[in-house]
Every structure is written in structure tokens, then in C-alpha cells.
Design a protein around this motif. Structure first.
Motif, PDB file in Angstrom:
ATOM      1  N   VAL A 271      52.950  31.938  40.770  1.00  0.00           N
ATOM      2  CA  VAL A 271      52.603  33.447  40.623  1.00  0.00           C
ATOM      3  C   VAL A 271      51.987  33.242  39.031  1.00  0.00           C
ATOM      4  O   VAL A 271      52.901  32.944  38.177  1.00  0.00           O
ATOM      5  N   LEU A 272      50.734  33.885  38.806  1.00  0.00           N
ATOM      6  CA  LEU A 272      50.307  33.933  37.561  1.00  0.00           C
ATOM      7  C   LEU A 272      50.364  35.353  37.348  1.00  0.00           C
ATOM      8  O   LEU A 272      49.625  36.460  37.760  1.00  0.00           O
TER       9      LEU A 272
ATOM     10  N   ILE B 198      44.573  24.633  38.941  1.00  0.00           N
ATOM     11  CA  ILE B 198      45.351  25.696  39.685  1.00  0.00           C
ATOM     12  C   ILE B 198      45.075  25.316  40.980  1.00  0.00           C
ATOM     13  O   ILE B 198      44.272  24.822  41.714  1.00  0.00           O
TER      14      ILE B 198
ATOM     15  N   PRO C 236      45.147  28.088  43.856  1.00  0.00           N
ATOM     16  CA  PRO C 236      45.325  29.240  43.881  1.00  0.00           C
ATOM     17  C   PRO C 236      46.228  30.163  44.865  1.00  0.00           C
ATOM     18  O   PRO C 236      46.629  29.615  45.993  1.00  0.00           O
ATOM     19  N   TYR C 237      47.049  31.258  44.514  1.00  0.00           N
ATOM     20  CA  TYR C 237      48.289  31.794  45.224  1.00  0.00           C
ATOM     21  C   TYR C 237      48.167  33.299  44.705  1.00  0.00           C
ATOM     22  O   TYR C 237      48.126  33.395  43.339  1.00  0.00           O
TER      23      TYR C 237
ATOM     24  N   VAL D 228      45.650  35.211  44.775  1.00  0.00           N
ATOM     25  CA  VAL D 228      44.304  35.094  44.035  1.00  0.00           C
ATOM     26  C   VAL D 228      43.993  36.133  43.101  1.00  0.00           C
ATOM     27  O   VAL D 228      43.579  36.086  41.862  1.00  0.00           O
TER      28      VAL D 228
ATOM     29  N   GLN E 256      45.764  38.245  41.339  1.00  0.00           N
ATOM     30  CA  GLN E 256      46.895  38.182  40.071  1.00  0.00           C
ATOM     31  C   GLN E 256      46.417  36.825  39.092  1.00  0.00           C
ATOM     32  O   GLN E 256      46.075  37.273  38.027  1.00  0.00           O
ATOM     33  N   MET E 257      46.103  35.850  39.894  1.00  0.00           N
ATOM     34  CA  MET E 257      45.679  34.881  39.373  1.00  0.00           C
ATOM     35  C   MET E 257      44.491  34.767  38.432  1.00  0.00           C
ATOM     36  O   MET E 257      44.221  34.450  37.385  1.00  0.00           O
ATOM     37  N   CYS E 258      43.402  35.508  38.902  1.00  0.00           N
ATOM     38  CA  CYS E 258      42.113  35.695  38.309  1.00  0.00           C
ATOM     39  C   CYS E 258      42.041  36.531  36.897  1.00  0.00           C
ATOM     40  O   CYS E 258      41.616  36.646  36.276  1.00  0.00           O
TER      41      CYS E 258
ATOM     42  N   ILE F 115      43.757  34.557  34.654  1.00  0.00           N
ATOM     43  CA  ILE F 115      42.732  33.498  33.818  1.00  0.00           C
ATOM     44  C   ILE F 115      41.706  34.121  33.224  1.00  0.00           C
ATOM     45  O   ILE F 115      41.204  33.656  32.124  1.00  0.00           O
TER      46      ILE F 115
END
Length: 497
Positions: free
Chosen positions: A358-359, A375, A377-378, A380, A382-384, A387
């Protein structure tokens, strides 16, 4: 024209230049080179001793323990032939790989093996031997004293590998592996040690900087117990000077030994003493977060850290990564809990490789030195969002695409379009991306390099249409790199730039 005055210009080149030329030749061409003339034959002999490994193993000795009436076994003849080569050769080999066979009843077969080992202990073999790889099997301890004596006498030995000849363990499956007291490694020149099958009873190598061992040897617990009983002093295994430590594989001891393995403090004491570490790779299963905590507190000089699977109990443990102010490369493949990955405070971070973690945008703040990201993706969205805060500095992006997230890959690719500094894009498992999604992507004019990998050989044959689309989307990429299976090991991943 006076023929005697004609001199071949290439013969005036120094040996180092000739060796560099030889590096670009295939085996057949090198064979021709060795037969061209006497000088080239001498050059090739020295070059071969540097580049190639003298291998006494495999088919040469696999029938050593067989008996044939009235004559030597085929394996015995091969070992005898290898011993003769060592006695007569004029080449000073730099690298040797030897399969150390178990002693057998036939006296002549044992003598051949002992002859080969003895040849490693006398000039000229000792003069420039730099790399020694020994393949061991059950009952090889018959030769351990001989091996110990040989290592001590090798003044130029830099690398020693103790490898398994087959998959069978060298210790009983009913107990934890124990150190072999007959095997003592004492060397002032050794810098790299790889242990795959056995833990020596003593390691006293003042220049040892790189250690790699299999997790099933439980070396961190054994050495940690040494520190516990000797108040931090090193009696048998002297490892405090290590700069690189790599642990791979799975813990293979039986379940009834788990209580011994979990004795409190031993592994913690082990890492507390490694204050000179610059590279740590824990490519094994389930590293408890207390180990990460002690690493962050003691190994403050770390420049590279990789953990395959981190078992979290305290959700705040990741925050201690900020103690590693010299950390430039960080990889964490898996967390057992949905804990937001914390990257703030790593002021020297350049490369980050993450699995499905989790990012959190609030805790993902990378420094200006951060240029390289891998990465999986998990979550997605939150990750985007995380980033997107670092878009302006990323120059390298590696996306591992899973079949389960192919429907959201469009969101990821639109994020790539906003990365104006991006030069290199790697797409792993490109066969999982729908062709329709690729066709809707905007052109990526900033890219100068594109590499794609497929998940299977069958998929490799069916991606021509996707490659054509990607070629149109990346007009400044001269050639798209296409391969089967992306680099996966920690060293290979960080080396891919």
C-alpha cells in the motif's frame, strides 16, 4: 620487398589489449586463435586461465563410486586424468570447480580424489588461484581437513563457494544443522564466501567483506549465540567487518526445531554486530519486523536493503527506515499487513522496488535523488495519488502488471503520460494488458527506451499487435526490447537500468 622486415602490427599490441579482443570472440574463434602461432597460443593460455574455470565435476566423476571388475571405473579414470592434467599443466588457473566425492571402499578411487585435492595445495596452482568452487555431498567431511589446509595456503584466493552436488542435505533432518568443526576457513586474502550446504566450524578471514549463505544453515542464529555466550566477542566466526550480507532460500529445519530457532535475542545480537554493512539482502521467507528494527538501529551505513517478505507486528516499524540516511536502493516485495509504506526521511534514496504494498500519498514523499521506481500495482487509486507527487523527477519506471488489475491499467498508463522526465519504461507481463487499453494511450514522446516482458513463452508469440501499437506510441524509441520473463533476483533488478 624485404619480407623479413615485415612485422604484423597486431603482434605489437600489449597483452591487455589482446585479452580485450578475445573477450568478444566465441569459443570456436578462440580455439582458432590458440592455434594461430606460438605467441597467440601463449596469450590464449594466460587468457584462458583468467577467464575460464577448470571444472572437475559432473559427468567426469559421477560414477566414481561404481565398481568394475578387473579395471578402474570410468569415474575413477576421469579423476585420475584430471589429477594428471593438474600435475603437467603449464597454465596457472585462476578459477577451479571441483566436485568433492564421498570416500568409497575402492582405495584407488579415494587416492584419485585425494590427488586432485593435493594438487590444489602445491605450486603452481596456488600462485594465482582466485576462485575455488567446491561441490560437496554427504560424507564429504572425510576431506574437510585437507580443504582447510588448502584454503590456508592459497595466498591469492578471493572467492570460495561451498555448493551442494545434489539436493540432499548434509545433516540429519531430525535436527538443526550444526557447524562442522573439521572445516576451518582461515585466510588473509579471502573477500567473498558463499555457503550453500554447510556451516564451517571456524571463519577467520580478516579481509572477508561479502558473505552469502542459505537460510537453512541458520547461521544468523548460530553466530548470534556465539555473541550471547561471549559478551559480543568473536571466538569462532569473525564477521563484524562484513560489508555485504545475502541470505537466500527457505528455512528447512523440522517443525519440532522451531522452538530452538526462536530462542530470543540470538538473531538480534547477530545484526547488532554488523555495523559495517553496506548491502543487506534478506531473500528469505518471513523476516520479523524486530529484525528490521535492529537493522535500522545498528546498520546505519546501509546503502542497499532488500527484504522479500516482512512480517509486521508493529505498524510503526517502517518509520525507522529514516535512520538509514545513506540508503540508496530499497526493495520490499511483500508485507503481511495492509500497512502504508513509509518512505519519508530517506534523503539519499535513488531506487525503490516494491511488490503489492500500500502506498499512502501522505507518507510517500521521496527526495530529489529518487529517479528509479518498480511497482506492482495494488490499490491503484492510492498508488497513483502517491506517485503523482513525485512525477517531476522519475526517469525510470517499471510496472509489474498482474492479470487481476488489467482493468485498471488504463489509469496507470495515463499517469505515465504526465511523467515528463521519464526516459525508460519497463512493462512486465505485457500480455496481461488489453490491446484496447494500449490503443487508447496518448503518445509518449519523452521515452527513449522501452522494454517489455511476457509471462510465458506462448504469450511471447502473440504480442506482435501490441508491440506495433507501442512502437507507434513511442516515436523516439529506436528499438523496443522484448523478452521472456523479467529479471527477478534483487541484484538483477537493481542492475536493470
Amino acid at each position: 620487398m624485404d619480407i623479413s622486415s615485415c612485422v604484423c602490427p597486431i603482434n605489437g599490441l600489449p597483452p591487455e589489449v589482446m585479452y580485450h579482443i578475445f573477450d568478444h570472440l566465441d569459443i570456436d574463434s578462440l580455439k582458432s586463435v590458440s592455434l594461430a602461432c606460438k605467441r597467440w597460443g601463449q596469450l590464449f593460455s594466460e587468457y584462458a586461465a583468467r577467464r575460464f574455470t577448470l571444472s572437475i565435476r559432473g559427468e567426469l566423476a559421477k560414477t566414481l563410486s561404481c565398481h568394475t571388475a578387473g579395471r578402474h571405473t570410468r569415474g575413477g579414470e576421469k579423476i585420475a586424468s584430471a589429477a594428471t592434467i593438474l600435475q603437467r599443466t603449464e597454465r596457472v588457473y585462476r578459477k577451479v570447480r571441483l566436485e568433492v566425492r564421498s570416500p568409497v571402499r575402492k582405495k584407488s578411487s579415494n587416492e584419485y580424489m585425494e590427488t586432485v585435492l593435493r594438487m590444489l595445495c602445491v605450486p603452481p596452482m596456488l600462485q594465482k588461484l582466485v576462485v575455488l568452487k567446491l561441490e560437496l555431498e554427504q560424507d564429504s567431511d572425510h576431506y574437510f581437513q585437507q580443504i582447510s589446509d588448502a584454503v590456508t595456503k592459497m595466498e591469492y584466493l578471493q572467492e570460495l563457494h561451498l555448493l551442494p552436488r545434489d539436493a540432499r542435505p548434509l545433516w540429519p533432518l531430525t535436527a538443526l544443522p550444526s557447524p562442522c568443526n573439521n572445516l576451518r576457513l582461515v585466510s588473509h586474502s579471502l573477500t567473498t564466501l558463499v555457503l550453500r550446504v554447510i556451516l564451517p566450524g571456524e571463519i577467520d578471514c580478516s579481509n572477508l567483506r561479502h558473505l552469502e549463505y542459505d537460510a537453512s544453515l541458520y547461521m544468523d542464529g548460530v553466530v548470534g549465540e556465539q555473541y550471547a555466550h561471549n559478551r559480543g566477542q568473536e571466538s569462532k566466526w569473525k564477521l563484524k567487518q562484513l560489508e555485504t550480507l545475502k541470505i537466500t532460500g527457505r528455512d528447512a529445519w523440522p517443525k519440532d526445531a522451531e522452538t530452538v530457532q526462536n530462542r530470543p535475542g540470538y538473531k538480534v545480537l547477530f545484526y547488532q554486530q554488523l555495523t559495517q554493512l553496506k548491502k543487506l539482502c534478506l531473500d528469505q521467507q518471513f523476516i520479523p519486523d524486530r529484525i528490521l528494527l535492529v537493522v535500522c538501529e545498528s546498520c546505519v551505513l546501509l546503502e542497499e536493503l532488500y527484504i522479500r517478505c516482512l512480517r509486521m507486528v508493529n505498524n510503526n516499524t517502517l518509520r525507522y527506515l529514516s535512520n538509514l540516511t545513506h540508503l540508496r536502493r530499497l526493495g520490499i516485495y511483500m508485507l503481511n499487513a495492509s500497512v502504508p509504506f513509509y518512505v519519508s526521511g530517506l534523503h539519499s534514496l535513488e531506487m525503490l522496488a516494491l511488490g503489492p504494498v500500500v502506498l499512502d500519498p501522505q507518507s510517500f514523499t521521496a527526495p530529489q535523488s529518487f529517479k528509479w521506481l518498480k511497482i506492482t500495482p495494488y490499490k491503484v487509486k492510492q498508488m497513483c495519488d502517491a506517485i503523482e507527487q513525485n512525477l517531476g523527477q522519475l526517469e525510470f519506471l517499471w510496472i509489474v502488471i498482474k492479470s487481476s488489475i488489467s482493468d485498471v491499467s488504463k489509469e496507470l498508463f495515463m499517469l505515465v503520460y504526465k511523467m515528463f522526465a521519464l526516459k525508460t519504461l519497463v512493462l512486465e507481463n505485457i500480455d496481461c494488458v488489453p490491446t484496447v487499453t494500449l490503443a487508447k494511450m496518448p503518445r509518449l514522446f519523452m521515452l527513449t527506451r522501452l522494454a517489455v516482458f511476457t509471462s510465458s513463452e506462448a504469450a511471447l508469440k502473440t504480442i506482435d499487435d501490441k508491440i506495433a501499437i507501442l512502437a507507434d506510441l513511442t516515436p523516439n524509441v529506436k528499438r523496443i526490447e522484448v523478452g521472456l520473463h523479467a529479471p527477478s533476483g534483487p541484484d538483477d533488478v537493481f542492475r536493470f537500468r
